[in-house]
Design a protein around this motif. Sequence first.
Motif, short mmCIF file in Angstrom:
data_model
loop_
_atom_site.label_atom_id
_atom_site.label_comp_id
_atom_site.label_asym_id
_atom_site.label_seq_id
_atom_site.Cartn_x
_atom_site.Cartn_y
_atom_site.Cartn_z
N LYS A 214 5.06 8.53 7.88
CA LYS A 214 3.99 9.08 7.05
C LYS A 214 4.29 8.87 5.57
O LYS A 214 3.42 8.56 4.78
N GLU A 215 5.57 9.05 5.20
CA GLU A 215 5.95 8.87 3.80
C GLU A 215 5.68 7.45 3.33
O GLU A 215 5.12 7.22 2.25
N GLN A 217 3.63 5.28 4.63
CA GLN A 217 2.19 5.02 4.59
C GLN A 217 1.60 5.54 3.28
O GLN A 217 0.77 4.89 2.66
N GLN A 218 2.08 6.70 2.86
CA GLN A 218 1.60 7.29 1.62
C GLN A 218 1.98 6.40 0.43
O GLN A 218 1.18 6.14 -0.46
N LYS A 221 -0.25 3.39 0.33
CA LYS A 221 -1.59 3.72 -0.17
C LYS A 221 -1.58 3.83 -1.69
O LYS A 221 -2.48 3.35 -2.37
N THR A 222 -0.55 4.49 -2.20
CA THR A 222 -0.42 4.64 -3.65
C THR A 222 -0.36 3.28 -4.33
O THR A 222 -1.05 3.01 -5.30
N GLU A 252 -4.05 1.26 4.59
CA GLU A 252 -4.52 1.54 3.24
C GLU A 252 -6.01 1.85 3.16
O GLU A 252 -6.49 2.32 2.15
N GLU B 4 7.38 8.26 -5.38
CA GLU B 4 5.96 7.93 -5.43
C GLU B 4 5.43 7.86 -6.87
O GLU B 4 4.63 6.99 -7.21
#
Lengths: 254, 432
Positions: A214-215, A217-218, A221-222, A252, B4
């Motif tokens: 999940k991390e 994937q995030q 996306k960013t 994404e 991030e």
Amino acid sequence: MALSFSCNQKVYLYDGSFEGLLNIVFDCYVQKQIPSRIIEEKQYIPNLLDTVEIYHTDYTKADRIFHGILKSISYQTLYENYYAFLANVPEKEMSILLYLLNGFSIGPKINTMLSLDFVFQVHSLRKKMLSEAHKLKGLLRFKEVGDNLFYACIHPTHNVIENVGQHFVRRLPHQNFIIHDATDRGLLFLYNTHQYQIQSDKNFMVPTISEREKEYQQLWKTFFQTIAIEERKNPRLQMQFMPKKYWKDLVELS
Amino acid sequence: MEIEKKLKILADSAKYDASCSSSGSKRTNHKDGFGNADVSGICHSWGADGRCISLLKILLSNACIYDCKYCVNRCSNSIPRATFTPREVAELTMNFYKRNYIEGLFLSSAVIKNPDYTMERLYETVLLLRQEYHFHGYIHVKTIPGCSKELIDKLGKLVDRTSINIELPSQTSLKLLAPQKEKAGIIAPMQYISQQIHTSSQEKSKWKEKFVPAGQTTQLMIGASPETDYTIMTLSESLYKKMHLKRVYYSAYVSINQDALLPALPQPPLLRENRLYQADWLLRFYGFTVDELLDQNHPNFNTLLDPKCDWALRHLEKFPVEVNTADYATLLRVPGIGVISAKRIITARREFHLNFENLKKLGIVLKRARYFITCDGKYFDKISSFQESFIEENLLYLERASTPASTYIQTSLFDTFLPTKEDKIKSLTGAF
Ligand code: SF4
């Protein structure tokens, strides 16, 4: 010039496998006769006027044609036609049949004779399959579903799983992975860092993903959202390269 | 700072670099490693701006000591700053690669402390990836202007491609808008890399690793300074000829900074950028020279027609071309006939005589070409008058039709471009 075969006006139904089609090629070659249509049995809609003949694949005959192509025509011919066969386009069978039958009398020169309609057709079928495969080599997304085990789901138009899977075997040889063609074909490409195998499985359960997954994937996306230049927004162009039908399998965009 | 946030800052700072190509290098995997490089390049996604995403394109740091006027990262801007550690970059790259998000890494950096220090950090990162992580995928690293030759040598053996962006197409503009960089020297390292690439390919046996196997590239910024298309294309031509660059990228200037020295453009000049790409193509694959396309009296491209059509209309004496006899070079100059089409025509006509029907069958697009060719002396269909005004009208119509008015300015790079679809695909994947 192309041979002419007498047409027996029949409709041949087969199991939809490449071997099944080669079996038909064998019989046509021996009988010097071709049907008017060849179609996968489960796709066939009965018609009162058709004279139907149902084929049960005879693997010995298929095998003899397979080796016959390699011996008397060429390796390229075999691949050309196999790749064309993987395209999901109706009526492809007759083009392949005519290509191979003519190949046996013309020899390897057949491969460049694009002025013959069926040769041209086979070329374009192969191109269709390969261009989708190429696209998916980029668009496929692996998700980590276990320790060094990755899973990817695809919904391709053509039967590209073998071609795509082999690409990843070369690229990620130390990664266990499953590629899942989740269309009606229901196919799995399984690789365990030594060998691969293609299986049919229509009820495969999609595995759940890890926290770590999940991390990432995030993060992806960013990155994806940040890298586009606002002043150059062009959704039409984006869609042109990345048709909507692929979006549901993209991390994404989903 | 969490990863991030850093990623957001450092991808944002890297996004104006146009190059995304991942091709030209064939790296095969070793038993111990991850990844390979595909000669024809693979696109992994397309951003909302329609640009292909194939590499993890980030800066190692955006904390720049320089103050180039046009750049987001200039030291006089107050923006969030961040710096990755080499390990953070390596982890991101590996994890993105394993998930097939990317084809490799495109690592650039602002100048931190000094050019050599920055290059050292880039080198450390690449070394980590190649040696500890056994990564054999594609790596493109920026060369920092003003860094030492030793560092160029070390890095050149590990990466697939390198680039130094010239950005400003003339000495005057460089002095004005990027004074520190100009001093540090852009051309000298470029020349040095070009030499090393040449020597390594000449003396293959002496070099264990190939030096920058996918070659070097650069980028020119369009519209931040007053140079004409003629000046820009002349520069590109000499970069291809003298420095053997693989690609020159053109990037429409986006007004990010307010500065008396910079024009305030309402929108980036995308159509102009498109024309330059089209012309660049004509130089590299169609045998054109800049002087055929532009001159002092005609220093900018026609906005209404692409450079090839424009050229053809000004040279109607060279047309029509007979497809059954014309040589390759002549065919290539026909609007609408690309490299693949021309080759196909040559192969096919050995076998049979060509008419318009079988040209179509060969997949040759006749939309534009029909005005410029004959088959056995016959024109296409109803075209009987070979007249400039008639042809021009039709071409203009086609150009407008392929770019709806509302998106005209936003025209895509290759949308209105003439080569065939395969050409387009190859260009985007960077095969050319
Ligand atoms: S050197 Fe100039 S162009 Fe490069 S990051 Fe620093 S300010 Fe920007």
